[in-house]
Motif scaffolding. Structure first.
Motif, PDB file in Angstrom:
ATOM      1  N   UNK A  57       0.849  -1.196   0.000  1.00  0.00           N
ATOM      2  CA  UNK A  57       0.000   0.000   0.000  1.00  0.00           C
ATOM      3  C   UNK A  57       0.887   1.250   0.000  1.00  0.00           C
ATOM      4  N   UNK A  58       0.372   2.384  -0.491  1.00  0.00           N
ATOM      5  CA  UNK A  58       1.139   3.632  -0.400  1.00  0.00           C
ATOM      6  C   UNK A  58       1.458   3.957   1.067  1.00  0.00           C
ATOM      7  N   UNK A  59       2.556   4.662   1.279  1.00  0.00           N
ATOM      8  CA  UNK A  59       2.979   5.040   2.630  1.00  0.00           C
ATOM      9  C   UNK A  59       2.982   6.566   2.690  1.00  0.00           C
ATOM     10  N   UNK A  60       1.843   7.122   3.054  1.00  0.00           N
ATOM     11  CA  UNK A  60       1.668   8.583   2.976  1.00  0.00           C
ATOM     12  C   UNK A  60       2.637   9.352   3.877  1.00  0.00           C
ATOM     13  N   UNK A  61       3.072   8.722   4.963  1.00  0.00           N
ATOM     14  CA  UNK A  61       3.975   9.422   5.887  1.00  0.00           C
ATOM     15  C   UNK A  61       5.371   9.613   5.298  1.00  0.00           C
ATOM     16  N   UNK A  62       5.644   8.920   4.190  1.00  0.00           N
ATOM     17  CA  UNK A  62       6.966   9.027   3.554  1.00  0.00           C
ATOM     18  C   UNK A  62       6.800   9.309   2.052  1.00  0.00           C
ATOM     19  N   UNK A  63       6.931  10.572   1.641  1.00  0.00           N
ATOM     20  CA  UNK A  63       6.688  10.964   0.240  1.00  0.00           C
ATOM     21  C   UNK A  63       7.535  10.215  -0.784  1.00  0.00           C
ATOM     22  N   UNK A  64       8.756   9.792  -0.391  1.00  0.00           N
ATOM     23  CA  UNK A  64       9.676   9.131  -1.335  1.00  0.00           C
ATOM     24  C   UNK A  64       9.520   7.608  -1.374  1.00  0.00           C
ATOM     25  N   UNK A  65       8.561   7.083  -0.633  1.00  0.00           N
ATOM     26  CA  UNK A  65       8.510   5.622  -0.428  1.00  0.00           C
ATOM     27  C   UNK A  65       8.193   4.816  -1.682  1.00  0.00           C
ATOM     28  N   UNK A  66       7.774   5.471  -2.764  1.00  0.00           N
ATOM     29  CA  UNK A  66       7.596   4.767  -4.046  1.00  0.00           C
ATOM     30  C   UNK A  66       8.942   4.224  -4.538  1.00  0.00           C
ATOM     31  N   UNK A  67      10.038   4.888  -4.132  1.00  0.00           N
ATOM     32  CA  UNK A  67      11.379   4.467  -4.559  1.00  0.00           C
ATOM     33  C   UNK A  67      11.900   3.375  -3.614  1.00  0.00           C
ATOM     34  N   UNK A  68      11.220   2.254  -3.670  1.00  0.00           N
ATOM     35  CA  UNK A  68      11.374   1.169  -2.707  1.00  0.00           C
ATOM     36  C   UNK A  68      12.727   0.465  -2.815  1.00  0.00           C
ATOM     37  N   UNK A  69      13.379   0.595  -3.953  1.00  0.00           N
ATOM     38  CA  UNK A  69      14.686  -0.050  -4.131  1.00  0.00           C
ATOM     39  C   UNK A  69      15.670   0.333  -3.028  1.00  0.00           C
ATOM     40  N   UNK A  70      15.588   1.575  -2.564  1.00  0.00           N
ATOM     41  CA  UNK A  70      16.576   2.077  -1.612  1.00  0.00           C
ATOM     42  C   UNK A  70      16.480   1.456  -0.226  1.00  0.00           C
ATOM     43  N   UNK A  71      15.358   0.799   0.080  1.00  0.00           N
ATOM     44  CA  UNK A  71      15.109   0.362   1.461  1.00  0.00           C
ATOM     45  C   UNK A  71      15.872  -0.883   1.884  1.00  0.00           C
ATOM     46  N   UNK A  72      16.268  -1.733   0.929  1.00  0.00           N
ATOM     47  CA  UNK A  72      16.884  -3.014   1.290  1.00  0.00           C
ATOM     48  C   UNK A  72      17.631  -3.609   0.108  1.00  0.00           C
ATOM     49  N   UNK A  73      18.535  -4.548   0.412  1.00  0.00           N
ATOM     50  CA  UNK A  73      19.162  -5.380  -0.622  1.00  0.00           C
ATOM     51  C   UNK A  73      18.918  -6.825  -0.198  1.00  0.00           C
TER      52      UNK A  73
END
Length: 263
Positions: A57-73
Motif C-alpha cells: 500500500x502507499x505510505x503517505x507518511x513518507x513521500x519518497x517511499x515509491x522508490x522502494x529499491x533504496x530500502x533493502x538489498x
C-alpha cells in the motif's frame, strides 16, 4: 532465465509524493494521478515478463517511499536481507514496513547500523561474484563495509561518485558481463573485463535501466540514442513512461526492490 531476480517489491506513490526530495527543476509539476497510472503500467510490464510482484500500500507518511529499491538489498541464495540506513535523513523510517515484509518472507534480517549509511540505489549486483557499491552522498564507507560482512561470498567494490545521487543512475548491469555506463559520471576503470555500452551524455537518465531477461531491457521512454545503442548490442528495449518519477529524481530501477537470486 538470465536475469538476476524473479520477484520484486513495489509500492505505488501516495498523495504525499508531491513532497518528495528532489533537485529536479520540474519537481513542482508532479502529477500524482499520472504518477499512479505510470506506476501501474510499470508493474504490468514486470508481470508480463514473468516477474512475481509483491504490491504494498502507499505510505503517505513518507513521500519518497515509491522508490522502494533504496530500502533493502535482498539475497535469495544466502537468505539474507540487508535493511538500509538512509543517507537522506528525511527518508529514515521507510525501511520499517519493508523489513516486516521480508521477515514474513522468511529472510534473515541484517541492518546497516549508525554511523553506516547505505541505500539500495547505490548497489549494483552482477552474476560475476562482484557487487559494486557507490560511495556517494547517500552511502558511506562504513555502510559498505557492513554490507560486505553480511554478504561474505561476494567481492564488494566501492566506486566513488560525486556527480549523481546513486550509482545506478550511471551504470546498469545487463547480462554476460555487459554493463550500460555513462563515463562522464562513473569511472569505467572499475569495469575492466566487462563489455561496455556507453550511454550518450545527453541521455544520462536512460542509464537507469532494468534488465528483464532474454535480452529485454526496460528503459524510460524518449531516449532514442540509448534505444539504438542497446539494439545494436543485441538487446530488446522495452519503453515505459516514467516522467513523473524523473521529476522526483527517481528512475526505472528505483521503483522496485528485487530479490536477487545471485546474492
Amino acid at each position: 532465465m538470465d536475469r538476476l531476480f524473479d520477484r520484486v517489491i513495489v509500492r505505488p506513490p501516495g498523495k504525499s509524493y508531491v513532497n518528495c526530495v528532489s533537485t529536479n527543476p520540474e519537481h513542482e509539476t508532479i502529477d500524482v494521478r499520472l504518477a499512479k497510472k505510470q506506476h501501474r503500467e510499470y508493474v504490468k510490464i514486470l508481470k508480463e515478463y514473468g516477474i512475481d510482484v509483491i504490491e504494498l500500500e502507499p505510505l503517505e507518511s513518507h513521500p519518497d517511499s515509491v522508490f522502494v529499491q533504496d530500502t533493502a538489498v535482498v539475497g535469495v541464495k544466502s537468505n539474507v536481507a540487508v535493511i538500509s540506513r538512509f543517507g537522506e535523513p528525511s527518508r529514515r523510517g521507510e525501511e520499517e514496513s519493508i523489513k516486516e515484509v521480508l521477515e514474513k518472507e522468511g529472510f534473515e534480517i541484517k541492518a546497516i547500523k549508525a554511523p553506516g549509511t547505505l541505500e539500495g540505489g547505490d548497489v549494483l549486483v552482477t552474476d560475476q561474484g562482484i557487487v559494486f557499491i557507490g560511495l556517494s552522498q547517500r552511502t558511506n564507507e562504513e555502510g559498505i563495509s557492513q554490507f560486505a560482512r553480511y554478504f561474505p561470498h561476494v567481492k564488494v567494490v566501492a566506486i566513488p561518485i560525486t556527480k549523481i545521487f546513486h550509482l545506478l543512475s550511471g551504470v546498469s548491469y545487463l547480462r554476460d558481463k555487459t554493463v550500460a555506463i555513462s563515463p562522464q559520471v562513473v569511472d569505467v576503470d572499475y569495469f575492466r573485463g566487462f563489455k561496455l555500452i556507453t550511454i550518450p551524455e545527453d541521455e544520462l537518465y536512460a542509464n537507469n535501466m532494468l534488465y528483464l531477461g532474454d535480452k529485454n531491457v526496460l528503459i524510460p521512454e524518449g531516449y532514442p540514442k540509448t534505444k539504438e545503442k542497446l539494439r545494436r548490442a543485441g538487446f530488446k528495449p522495452v519503453e515505459v513512461d516514467v516522467s513523473e518519477f524523473w521529476k522526483g529524481d527517481g528512475g526505472v530501477t528505483c521503483l522496485s526492490s528485487p530479490f536477487y537470486t545471485v546474492l
